[in-house]
Design a protein around this motif. Sequence first.
Motif, PDB file in Angstrom:
ATOM      1  N   UNK A 218      -4.112 -12.009  -6.006  1.00 27.92           N
ATOM      2  CA  UNK A 218      -4.231 -12.043  -4.438  1.00 27.92           C
ATOM      3  C   UNK A 218      -3.408 -11.077  -3.547  1.00 27.92           C
ATOM      4  N   UNK A 219      -2.133 -10.828  -4.113  1.00 28.44           N
ATOM      5  CA  UNK A 219      -1.518  -9.825  -3.415  1.00 28.44           C
ATOM      6  C   UNK A 219      -1.874  -8.444  -3.777  1.00 28.44           C
ATOM      7  N   UNK A 220      -2.360  -8.388  -4.987  1.00 30.55           N
ATOM      8  CA  UNK A 220      -2.758  -7.111  -5.428  1.00 30.55           C
ATOM      9  C   UNK A 220      -4.066  -6.631  -4.666  1.00 30.55           C
ATOM     10  N   UNK A 221      -5.042  -7.593  -4.430  1.00 27.65           N
ATOM     11  CA  UNK A 221      -6.218  -7.306  -3.870  1.00 27.65           C
ATOM     12  C   UNK A 221      -5.896  -7.053  -2.406  1.00 27.65           C
ATOM     13  N   UNK A 222      -4.919  -7.668  -1.659  1.00 27.67           N
ATOM     14  CA  UNK A 222      -4.327  -7.357  -0.354  1.00 27.67           C
ATOM     15  C   UNK A 222      -4.002  -6.049  -0.355  1.00 27.67           C
ATOM     16  N   UNK A 223      -3.156  -5.469  -1.415  1.00 26.07           N
ATOM     17  CA  UNK A 223      -2.844  -4.071  -1.376  1.00 26.07           C
ATOM     18  C   UNK A 223      -3.850  -3.110  -1.337  1.00 26.07           C
ATOM     19  N   UNK A 224      -4.798  -3.456  -2.276  1.00 23.06           N
ATOM     20  CA  UNK A 224      -5.969  -2.561  -2.569  1.00 23.06           C
ATOM     21  C   UNK A 224      -6.792  -2.213  -1.359  1.00 23.06           C
ATOM     22  N   UNK A 225      -6.861  -3.449  -0.702  1.00 25.17           N
ATOM     23  CA  UNK A 225      -7.802  -3.321   0.733  1.00 25.17           C
ATOM     24  C   UNK A 225      -7.170  -2.792   1.537  1.00 25.17           C
ATOM     25  N   UNK A 226      -6.001  -2.880   1.870  1.00 21.95           N
ATOM     26  CA  UNK A 226      -5.149  -2.075   2.922  1.00 21.95           C
ATOM     27  C   UNK A 226      -4.980  -0.526   2.579  1.00 21.95           C
ATOM     28  N   UNK A 227      -5.029  -0.170   1.329  1.00 21.04           N
ATOM     29  CA  UNK A 227      -5.063   1.071   0.939  1.00 21.04           C
ATOM     30  C   UNK A 227      -6.276   1.740   0.848  1.00 21.04           C
ATOM     31  N   UNK A 228      -7.360   1.066   0.915  1.00 18.27           N
ATOM     32  CA  UNK A 228      -8.695   1.321   0.655  1.00 18.27           C
ATOM     33  C   UNK A 228      -9.149   2.068  -0.507  1.00 18.27           C
ATOM     34  N   UNK A 229      -8.540   1.394  -1.763  1.00 17.75           N
ATOM     35  CA  UNK A 229      -8.799   1.860  -2.920  1.00 17.75           C
ATOM     36  C   UNK A 229      -9.619   0.590  -3.864  1.00 17.75           C
ATOM     37  N   UNK A 230      -9.970   1.082  -4.928  1.00 19.00           N
ATOM     38  CA  UNK A 230     -10.541   0.095  -5.683  1.00 19.00           C
ATOM     39  C   UNK A 230      -9.701  -0.776  -6.326  1.00 19.00           C
ATOM     40  N   UNK A 231      -9.706  -2.034  -6.357  1.00 16.76           N
ATOM     41  CA  UNK A 231      -8.634  -3.103  -7.078  1.00 16.76           C
ATOM     42  C   UNK A 231      -8.543  -3.071  -8.482  1.00 16.76           C
ATOM     43  N   UNK A 232      -9.604  -2.344  -8.996  1.00 18.16           N
ATOM     44  CA  UNK A 232      -9.432  -2.337 -10.651  1.00 18.16           C
ATOM     45  C   UNK A 232      -8.432  -1.827 -11.294  1.00 18.16           C
ATOM     46  N   UNK A 233      -8.160  -0.675 -11.164  1.00 14.60           N
ATOM     47  CA  UNK A 233      -6.958  -0.002 -11.656  1.00 14.60           C
ATOM     48  C   UNK A 233      -5.689  -1.140 -11.851  1.00 14.60           C
ATOM     49  N   UNK A 234      -5.486  -1.588 -10.563  1.00 11.44           N
ATOM     50  CA  UNK A 234      -3.983  -2.323 -10.194  1.00 11.44           C
ATOM     51  C   UNK A 234      -4.301  -3.752 -11.118  1.00 11.44           C
ATOM     52  N   UNK A 235      -5.396  -4.337 -10.943  1.00 12.52           N
ATOM     53  CA  UNK A 235      -5.661  -5.547 -11.265  1.00 12.52           C
ATOM     54  C   UNK A 235      -5.811  -5.562 -12.981  1.00 12.52           C
ATOM     55  N   UNK A 236      -6.588  -4.451 -13.483  1.00 13.33           N
ATOM     56  CA  UNK A 236      -6.616  -4.415 -14.778  1.00 13.33           C
ATOM     57  C   UNK A 236      -5.294  -4.159 -15.429  1.00 13.33           C
ATOM     58  N   UNK A 237      -4.368  -3.264 -14.946  1.00 11.97           N
ATOM     59  CA  UNK A 237      -3.065  -2.931 -15.600  1.00 11.97           C
ATOM     60  C   UNK A 237      -2.118  -4.186 -15.576  1.00 11.97           C
ATOM     61  N   UNK A 238      -2.069  -5.146 -14.424  1.00 12.74           N
ATOM     62  CA  UNK A 238      -1.614  -6.367 -14.598  1.00 12.74           C
ATOM     63  C   UNK A 238      -1.936  -7.131 -15.585  1.00 12.74           C
ATOM     64  N   UNK A 239      -3.316  -7.169 -15.916  1.00 11.30           N
ATOM     65  CA  UNK A 239      -3.949  -8.155 -16.853  1.00 11.30           C
ATOM     66  C   UNK A 239      -3.211  -7.697 -18.334  1.00 11.30           C
ATOM     67  N   UNK A 240      -3.176  -6.334 -18.444  1.00  3.49           N
ATOM     68  CA  UNK A 240      -2.676  -5.757 -19.732  1.00  3.49           C
ATOM     69  C   UNK A 240      -1.217  -5.873 -19.747  1.00  3.49           C
TER      70      UNK A 240
END
Length: 422
Positions: free
Chosen positions: A122-144
């Motif tokens: 949820x924090x990562x999605x908030x960051x991606x939304x504020x930065x106006x970027x796709x959340x996929x790179x951040x979310x996927x990197x955290x999964x890995x």
Amino acid sequence: MTVDAIIALIVFVVVYYLIISEKVHRSIAVVLGAFTLTFFGIFEDPDYLFKNYVDFDTIFLLIGMMLLVSTIKDVGFFEFVAFKIIKLSKNSLVRIFLMMNIFVAFLSAFVDNVTTIMIFIPITLAIADAAEISPIPLVFSEVLSSNIGGTATLIGDPPNILIGNAAGLNFNDFILNTAFPSFLSLFLILAFLFFTHKKTFTRKLDFNLESVSISKINLIKSLVLLITVLILFVFQEQLGINNSVIAFGMGFVSVLVMNPKNIEKQFTEIEWGTIFFFIGLFIITGALEDTGILKQIAIFFSEKFGESPKLFGMLLIVMSFIISGFFDNIPFTATMIPIIKMLPGINVAFSNLTPFWWALSLGVCYGGNLTPIGASANIVALTMLLKYSNTKVSFKDFMKFSLVPSLISLAVAILYIEYRYL
């Protein structure tokens, strides 16, 4: 093959199919499978069944850690720490990327990966939304990172708990043997992801997130509880206390310290489905061992690769990696443990099982990153992506992102096991 062996094999295959297809919840599948085995009298002595095949050390360790994590999570401790990391980044997406992933990996070494992901996504999605970027790179990197970090310790990933209890390996053993390849894999994977998504991660940001509050007393209590349990795990061998006793006891201590008047709520936080899944799984794999099926498999592998422990070790890593990428790694780990235990009795070349325990651990844990169904954390992350950001990720898209990082970790595991142990 005896009738009992045929029944045990049929039950195993059916249960495994139900787990993979998700046509039935995996806990129901394994418990009914275990019931079927006992109903047909596969085990002559029920007492022997529970004493020798159901690993209650693993069960109590899981229950205790679930209680500890839930009590600390409820007071907002993990959210507070995550918010502090974001503040420290000073609006640098590169720093956020590195700090979030490092903390996710570190926390996953001591806390269930699913819990870690549910806190940070949820924090990562908030960051991606504020930065106006796709959340996929951040979310996927955290999964890995969560799956890699979970490999580093005894309690970081369920397969490690199974391996540790089966092989008599303690908390320090995992730190000394799996932490280094995990840290190296994490470093290489993060470097690869940074350079392949450099344009995204080097963007300038200007945003603020709402502060996450936690009372000072709850913050202190949470820190004391976490530090205490980690110290006890590290020195459990010197203290002569089993890991399961430490976790189970500290789980109830955490309830007493944090929320003693609402213990019923904390009990609901325990993933009882997972607990029953483990119990049923122990019984099913016990039937495979009791009827001699696993011994036959061990003999087959020994005949094919028995003259070369090195070749067997490499095969074990690759096989564990691939199977765990497409199927649940817990059943596979539970199946391989008794096979590895049988090897010394079949061929003296396997008198030292240490390399194979670490090969199995690295293979099954790293394989979880390969596909969206390879680990529970993957499934949770994709569900949250769809729910909170309306971002749907296909099986193919996930593998496009995860394939190279997964192969990097596999290469690290193979080289590490080969040059250190074989």
